[in-house]
Structure formats: structure tokens, C-alpha cells
Design a protein around this motif. Structure first.
Motif, PDB file in Angstrom:
ATOM      1  N   ALA A  35       0.817  -1.220   0.000  1.00 37.81           N
ATOM      2  CA  ALA A  35       0.000   0.000   0.000  1.00 37.81           C
ATOM      3  C   ALA A  35       0.850   1.269   0.000  1.00 37.81           C
ATOM      4  O   ALA A  35       0.525   2.233  -0.694  1.00 37.81           O
ATOM      5  CB  ALA A  35      -0.941  -0.001   1.201  1.00 37.81           C
ATOM      6  N   ASP A  36       1.949   1.297   0.747  1.00 39.93           N
ATOM      7  CA  ASP A  36       2.804   2.491   0.775  1.00 39.93           C
ATOM      8  C   ASP A  36       3.507   2.706  -0.560  1.00 39.93           C
ATOM      9  O   ASP A  36       3.670   3.840  -1.016  1.00 39.93           O
ATOM     10  CB  ASP A  36       3.841   2.394   1.898  1.00 39.93           C
ATOM     11  CG  ASP A  36       3.216   2.477   3.277  1.00 39.93           C
ATOM     12  OD1 ASP A  36       2.061   2.947   3.385  1.00 39.93           O
ATOM     13  OD2 ASP A  36       3.880   2.067   4.245  1.00 39.93           O
ATOM     14  N   TYR A  37       3.920   1.617  -1.203  1.00 41.54           N
ATOM     15  CA  TYR A  37       4.562   1.723  -2.515  1.00 41.54           C
ATOM     16  C   TYR A  37       3.564   2.231  -3.549  1.00 41.54           C
ATOM     17  O   TYR A  37       3.877   3.102  -4.371  1.00 41.54           O
ATOM     18  CB  TYR A  37       5.116   0.364  -2.935  1.00 41.54           C
ATOM     19  CG  TYR A  37       5.749   0.362  -4.292  1.00 41.54           C
ATOM     20  CD1 TYR A  37       6.945   1.032  -4.516  1.00 41.54           C
ATOM     21  CD2 TYR A  37       5.148  -0.290  -5.360  1.00 41.54           C
ATOM     22  CE1 TYR A  37       7.531   1.049  -5.770  1.00 41.54           C
ATOM     23  CE2 TYR A  37       5.727  -0.293  -6.608  1.00 41.54           C
ATOM     24  CZ  TYR A  37       6.914   0.378  -6.806  1.00 41.54           C
ATOM     25  OH  TYR A  37       7.487   0.392  -8.049  1.00 41.54           O
ATOM     26  N   ASN A  38       2.350   1.713  -3.500  1.00 42.82           N
ATOM     27  CA  ASN A  38       1.293   2.170  -4.392  1.00 42.82           C
ATOM     28  C   ASN A  38       1.053   3.671  -4.206  1.00 42.82           C
ATOM     29  O   ASN A  38       0.965   4.426  -5.174  1.00 42.82           O
ATOM     30  CB  ASN A  38       0.018   1.378  -4.130  1.00 42.82           C
ATOM     31  CG  ASN A  38      -1.108   1.767  -5.032  1.00 42.82           C
ATOM     32  OD1 ASN A  38      -1.042   1.618  -6.241  1.00 42.82           O
ATOM     33  ND2 ASN A  38      -2.177   2.291  -4.439  1.00 42.82           N
ATOM     34  N   ALA A  39       0.973   4.112  -2.951  1.00 49.76           N
ATOM     35  CA  ALA A  39       0.759   5.532  -2.654  1.00 49.76           C
ATOM     36  C   ALA A  39       1.925   6.377  -3.157  1.00 49.76           C
ATOM     37  O   ALA A  39       1.719   7.452  -3.732  1.00 49.76           O
ATOM     38  CB  ALA A  39       0.570   5.734  -1.155  1.00 49.76           C
ATOM     39  N   ALA A  40       3.154   5.893  -2.976  1.00 49.04           N
ATOM     40  CA  ALA A  40       4.336   6.637  -3.426  1.00 49.04           C
ATOM     41  C   ALA A  40       4.326   6.827  -4.939  1.00 49.04           C
ATOM     42  O   ALA A  40       4.673   7.899  -5.448  1.00 49.04           O
ATOM     43  CB  ALA A  40       5.611   5.917  -2.994  1.00 49.04           C
TER      44      ALA A  40
END
Length: 81
Positions: A35-40
Motif C-alpha cells: 500500500a505504501d509503494y502504491n501511494a508513493a
């Protein structure tokens, strides 16, 4: 909603039920990311689009991610090892 929007360039689907803790799965195209990679990736694309619109310097815009680069058109190029 950056972690709830699919970061794949041809999708960008947003839904509030596509996160399970740290995992993101697009309910439209089925892609799975942290999820954090997707957001980044979503934040990087937005920054690149804003920089491109501002016309600052006329240089080619790329943002480096740990696993590759993302250009203003949302095209992701993975790092080759």
C-alpha cells in the motif's frame, strides 16, 4: 486517497475497500502492491504532472523510486540488476 487509488497508468481506480493492512489490491484490474509503494507511485505521478505543467526548465522529468523510475506519462521502468 493515494494508497486507495491504483497506481497502474491505465487504471487509476479508487475504492475505499481495496486495502488490507499493508496490502493493496485493485478491485478493477487486480494488480497487487504494498500500500505504501502504491501511494508513493501515485504521489510521484502527481508531482511529475505538476512539474511538467509548470514548464520549469524544459528538462525531461523522471522520479527515481527504489525499484525503478516513473516518468511524467506514468510509465514505470524497473531497475535492472
Amino acid at each position: 486517497y493515494t494508497s486507495q487509488r491504483c497506481s497502474h497508468v491505465n487504471c487509476s481506480f479508487t475504492h475505499d475497500d481495496n486495502r488490507d493492512g499493508d496490502e493493496f489490491e485493485c478491485l478493477k484490474c487486480g494488480r497487487e502492491y504494498h500500500a505504501d509503494y502504491n501511494a508513493a507511485k501515485n504521489i510521484a505521478r502527481k508531482l511529475l504532472q505538476n512539474w511538467h505543467k509548470s514548464g520549469s526548465g524544459g528538462a525531461t522529468s523522471h522520479l527515481a523510486l527504489k525499484s525503478g523510475t516513473l516518468n511524467v506519462n506514468g510509465i514505470y521502468t524497473p531497475t535492472t540488476v
